[in-house]
Scaffold this active site. Structure first.
Site, short mmCIF file in Angstrom:
data_model
loop_
_atom_site.label_atom_id
_atom_site.label_comp_id
_atom_site.label_asym_id
_atom_site.label_seq_id
_atom_site.Cartn_x
_atom_site.Cartn_y
_atom_site.Cartn_z
N GLU A 258 0.90 -1.16 0.00
CA GLU A 258 0.00 0.00 0.00
C GLU A 258 0.94 1.20 0.00
O GLU A 258 1.65 1.43 0.97
CB GLU A 258 -0.86 -0.08 1.27
CG GLU A 258 -2.08 0.78 1.21
CD GLU A 258 -1.96 1.92 2.14
OE1 GLU A 258 -1.67 3.02 1.64
OE2 GLU A 258 -2.15 1.73 3.35
N CYS A 297 -2.12 8.46 3.84
CA CYS A 297 -2.01 7.85 2.52
C CYS A 297 -3.25 8.15 1.68
O CYS A 297 -3.20 8.14 0.47
CB CYS A 297 -1.79 6.36 2.65
SG CYS A 297 -2.95 5.54 3.73
P1 NDP Z 1 9.56 4.16 3.46
O1 NDP Z 1 9.05 3.48 2.28
O2 NDP Z 1 10.97 4.57 3.47
O3 NDP Z 1 9.37 3.26 4.76
C1 NDP Z 1 8.22 2.49 5.00
C2 NDP Z 1 8.59 1.32 5.88
O4 NDP Z 1 9.54 0.50 5.21
C3 NDP Z 1 9.23 1.73 7.18
O5 NDP Z 1 8.87 0.83 8.18
C4 NDP Z 1 10.72 1.56 6.87
O6 NDP Z 1 11.50 1.38 8.00
C5 NDP Z 1 10.66 0.31 6.04
N1 NDP Z 1 11.83 0.09 5.23
C6 NDP Z 1 12.49 1.00 4.49
N2 NDP Z 1 13.51 0.38 3.86
C7 NDP Z 1 13.48 -0.91 4.23
C8 NDP Z 1 14.27 -2.03 3.94
N3 NDP Z 1 15.32 -1.95 3.12
N4 NDP Z 1 13.97 -3.22 4.50
C9 NDP Z 1 12.92 -3.33 5.32
N5 NDP Z 1 12.14 -2.30 5.65
C10 NDP Z 1 12.41 -1.10 5.10
O7 NDP Z 1 8.62 5.33 3.73
P2 NDP Z 1 8.84 6.51 4.76
O8 NDP Z 1 8.20 6.10 6.02
O9 NDP Z 1 10.24 6.95 4.86
O10 NDP Z 1 8.03 7.61 4.02
C11 NDP Z 1 8.51 8.06 2.77
C12 NDP Z 1 7.36 8.43 1.88
O11 NDP Z 1 6.47 7.34 1.73
C13 NDP Z 1 6.50 9.52 2.43
O12 NDP Z 1 7.05 10.77 2.22
C14 NDP Z 1 5.25 9.28 1.65
O13 NDP Z 1 5.34 9.84 0.39
C15 NDP Z 1 5.17 7.78 1.55
N6 NDP Z 1 4.30 7.20 2.57
C16 NDP Z 1 3.17 6.60 2.19
C17 NDP Z 1 2.33 6.07 3.13
C18 NDP Z 1 1.09 5.34 2.79
O14 NDP Z 1 0.36 5.00 3.69
N7 NDP Z 1 0.81 5.01 1.58
C19 NDP Z 1 2.57 6.20 4.54
C20 NDP Z 1 3.83 6.81 4.84
C21 NDP Z 1 4.64 7.27 3.88
P3 NDP Z 1 12.40 2.58 8.57
O15 NDP Z 1 11.49 3.64 8.98
O16 NDP Z 1 13.11 1.94 9.68
O17 NDP Z 1 13.29 3.00 7.43
#
Ligand code: NDP
Length: 675
Positions: A258, A297
């Site tokens: 998502e 989101c």
């Molecule tokens: P990310 O995609 O970076 O992170 C989402 C999750 O993935 C977090 O738990 C993160 O952990 C984890 N993650 C990241 N890299 C890895 C990896 N290599 N292996 C395993 N887990 C990983 O999103 P962000 O939270 O940084 O947000 C960035 C952008 O995403 C926002 O600016 C927005 O545009 C979008 N977003 C969309 C959402 C939605 O609901 N659709 C919600 C939130 C954000 P960790 O935090 O430890 O890096």
């Protein structure tokens, strides 16, 4: 202030952060607040602990046992929610935001607890759909069943909903009977950790059902099998990276995503200035921009309005946004808090700068930042509104998501044009439409549904009770195609099935009945040792059948019933007219007369364990009954569902046959029977 040590819970033990931990700042002050991460977690041990300890314990329980467990868990969290609120302020969220995240998460779990008991059997097998007859005489049948995956669910969550994000995935997973390892986003993982501590300390879950990784996940995803599942929420970029893991691809490990999408809200051409719909549109758009400081989101990123309404929408929305008080989320009058981190603040400003390359900024809420001005290091960002004059050629307006209080207004000429613009998002979680005109609603829905996981239509008739553009409800699908990740979450029992394997079972009716625990037409019917209405819930056996004596249906019966009920339809009263009807040979008995006679044949009149008749499903009249025919009934216990310690629901299969043993009617009767 001491730095919060955010621990992980692995294989039954808590692990404090170590030297590899990441620092987390308070969103309000920007000061160091917490630290999370431990690179010595044994991820293989965690996986096997879930698979070998948590999974078997959960699979031993029935769906109802697990549903009751969810209810207990939700009530426990509700009792302790103040602690979650208090901590959650540091993520920048206001008290209103907490209601969405914390109460919303608990509410979602309660809905699953209720659906598990009402829509799933008190069993470890879920029959999915009806029995299919695969052979001419019905000796070979088919039935889809769902059973829990025998692996572990890895939940990787976004930072914006540290509680709801976990619970909306956890509830269907646990209900399915699958253990979970939760990895919250680091920026807000301290709130999730507290929630997990509350859950673990409650002792409600079996050992191994839930583990937590705060900080990095290590190489866990390199050890997944075909029995595991990954559910991810976050950026499209990370989703792509994780779902491309060679092991996940090789083992066909389930991966649902998502991701961020550019959701739209369309103002119908009928919703002109001065209508309740226009005001509603402005209210919902402003709410979506400011709730969670736009970090949702489902937030409205594109505001699509008729050309003639553009100026009015810009004015009204700017006016409404200029009233929003931005500041310390702990202050009671604050309406919009901070973003989760300085990094997100930088990201939002960078994305807004990209939007500015093709759009004009028509509102800047910097003037509302007075309350936040004393918090210069906090992650506060003012609401920003852009106007895109050429949405047909714009790219950022449809493709760049500033994950904060930022939205772009664009105009459409015709409904087709509005649909084209909405679909330029290339896949959204939700599009909303504010209109009073059902023809417009149909046209936009049919033009845009393929690009959306959800279409939300609102107007003066539904606005008092409507749940809001941005609220994913546990009953309805949450997810979307393309850019939105291509996944599905929630949607009631659909989400539970994501953690189960659907298998087509083929065999005789006795085989199917034994496997599902539901009687199947054609399976053995044991004679009832006493009238089944004299037997208590616990005594009744699946397949137990009462065969009644026959009863003749006379012309007098039909006429009596017709005059008594007032149903003097010609097929029952007029021989010549009935004979002209291609379905009937002449006058026939009322279907409801047959049902009434059936009850008269199988009911045991004395006070006994049968408490109430609560309904009737799947009624079919298969052959007309004419005066002089005799009907008899076979009443079979099809399915039993315990409701509480006092009574349970018994679903009876009722088959009415005539003197030639031909089926004339069939249905399922629901009764409540004392335990
Ligand atoms: P990310 O995609 O970076 O992170 C989402 C999750 O993935 C977090 O738990 C993160 O952990 C984890 N993650 C990241 N890299 C890895 C990896 N290599 N292996 C395993 N887990 C990983 O999103 P962000 O939270 O940084 O947000 C960035 C952008 O995403 C926002 O600016 C927005 O545009 C979008 N977003 C969309 C959402 C939605 O609901 N659709 C919600 C939130 C954000 P960790 O935090 O430890 O890096």
């Amino acid at each position: 202030m001491s730095i919060h040590q955010v621990a992980s819970f692995a294989a039954g033990q808590w692990f404090a952060p170590n030297s590899a931990a990441r620092a987390i700042d308070c969103a309000i002050t920007g000061a160091p607040f917490a630290t999370a991460g431990n690179d010595t977690l044994d991820v293989q041990l965690m996986l096997s602990y879930a698979r070998e300890t948590g999974g078997p314990a959960l699979r031993q329980m029935t769906f109802h046992d697990r549903a009751r467990m969810l209810k207990a868990l939700a009530l426990h969290l509700r009792e302790h929610r103040q602690a979650l609120y208090d901590l959650s302020f540091h993520t920048g969220a206001t008290q209103t935001d907490h209601l969405i995240d914390i109460d919303g998460g608990i509410g979602t779990m309660l809905v699953y607890a209720s659906k598990g008991r009402r829509e799933m059997p008190d069993s470890t097998v879920y029959p999915d759909g009806e029995v299919e007859q695969l052979s001419r005489n019905g000796s070979f049948l088919g039935q889809h069943i769902c059973t829990p995956l025998q692996g572990v669910a890895i939940h990787i969550n976004a930072f914006n909903f540290p509680v709801w994000g976990m619970l909306e995935k956890l509830a269907p997973t646990l209900l399915a009977g699958v253990p979970a390892i939760v990895k919250p986003a680091t920026a807000s993982c301290y709130v999730t950790e507290l929630c997990v501590r509350l859950i673990i300390d409650s002792g409600i879950l079996p050992e191994g059902a839930l583990q937590l990784v705060s900080g990095g996940l290590g190489d866990m995803l390199d050890h997944l099998s075909c029995q595991d599942a990954v559910a991810f929420t976050g950026s499209a970029q990370t989703a792509l990276k994780l779902r491309s893991n060679p092991l996940i691809l090789k083992n066909s490990t389930r991966f649902t995503a998502e991701a961020d999408s550019l959701n739209a809200s369309i103002l119908g051409p009928d919703a002109t200035v001065g209508t309740p719909e226009f005001d509603l549109f402005i209210k919902e758009a402003a709410q979506e921009i400011t709730t969670k400081a736009g970090q949702k989101c489902t937030a409205i990123r594109r505001i699509i309005v008729p050309e003639s309404a553009t100026e009015s929408v810009i004015d009204a929305l700017s006016q409404r946004l200029s009233d929003t008080l931005i500041g310390d989320p702990r202050a009671p009058n604050t309406q919009m808090g901070a973003l989760v981190s300085a990094a997100q603040k930088r990201d939002v400003h960078a994305k807004a700068a990209l939007l500015a390359t093709e759009c004009e900024q028509v509102f800047d809420g910097a003037g509302n930042m007075e309350l936040a001005s004393c918090l210069a290091k906090g992650a506060f960002v003012p609401p920003m509104l852009f106007h895109c004059a050429d949405p047909d050629t714009a790219t950022h307006a449809h493709g760049t998501e500033a994950f904060g209080p930022v939205s772009t207004i664009m105009s459409y000429r015709t409904l087709d044009h509005a649909i084209t613009l909405a679909n330029k998002g290339q896949g959204s979680l939700v599009t909303s439409l504010i209109t009073q005109d059902a023809d417009i609603a149909r046209e936009i829905t049919l033009g845009s549904a393929a690009y959306n996981g959800r279409i939300y239509i609102n107007n003066r008739d539904s606005m008092a009770e409507a749940t809001g553009h941005g609220a994913p409800l546990p009953h309805m699908t949450h997810g979307g195609p393309g850019r939105a990740g291509g996944g599905e979450e929630l949607g009631g029992i659909l989400a539970v099935k994501h953690y189960m394997q659907r298998t087509a079972i083929q065999g005789s009716s006795d085989m199917l009945a034994k496997i599902t625990g539901h009687w199947v037409p054609g399976a053995i019917q044991q004679p009832a040792p006493a009238h089944p209405f004299t037997r208590r819930f616990g005594e009744l056996q699946i397949g137990e059948t009462l065969h009644t004596a026959p009863r003749e249906v006379s012309l007098e019966d039909i006429e009596h019933f017709a005059h008594f009920t007032g149903d003097t339809f010609y097929a029952h009263m007029d021989e010549a007219a009935a004979a002209r009807n291609p379905f009937f040979p002449g006058r026939v008995a009322h279907g409801y007369l047959l049902l009434s006679f059936a009850a008269g044949l199988f009911v045991e009149p004395n006070e006994g364990p049968v408490l109430a008749n609560t309904g009737l499903d799947s009624l079919r009249f298969m052959k007309p009954v004419v005066p002089g025919d005799s009907i008899k009934v076979a009443l079979t216990v099809k399915q039993k569902t315990k409701r509480n310690d006092e009574y349970g629901e018994v679903r009876w299969h009722v088959r009415l046959t005539n003197q030639d043993d031909e089926a004339v009617a069939e249905y399922e009767l629901l009764t409540m029977v004392a335990y």
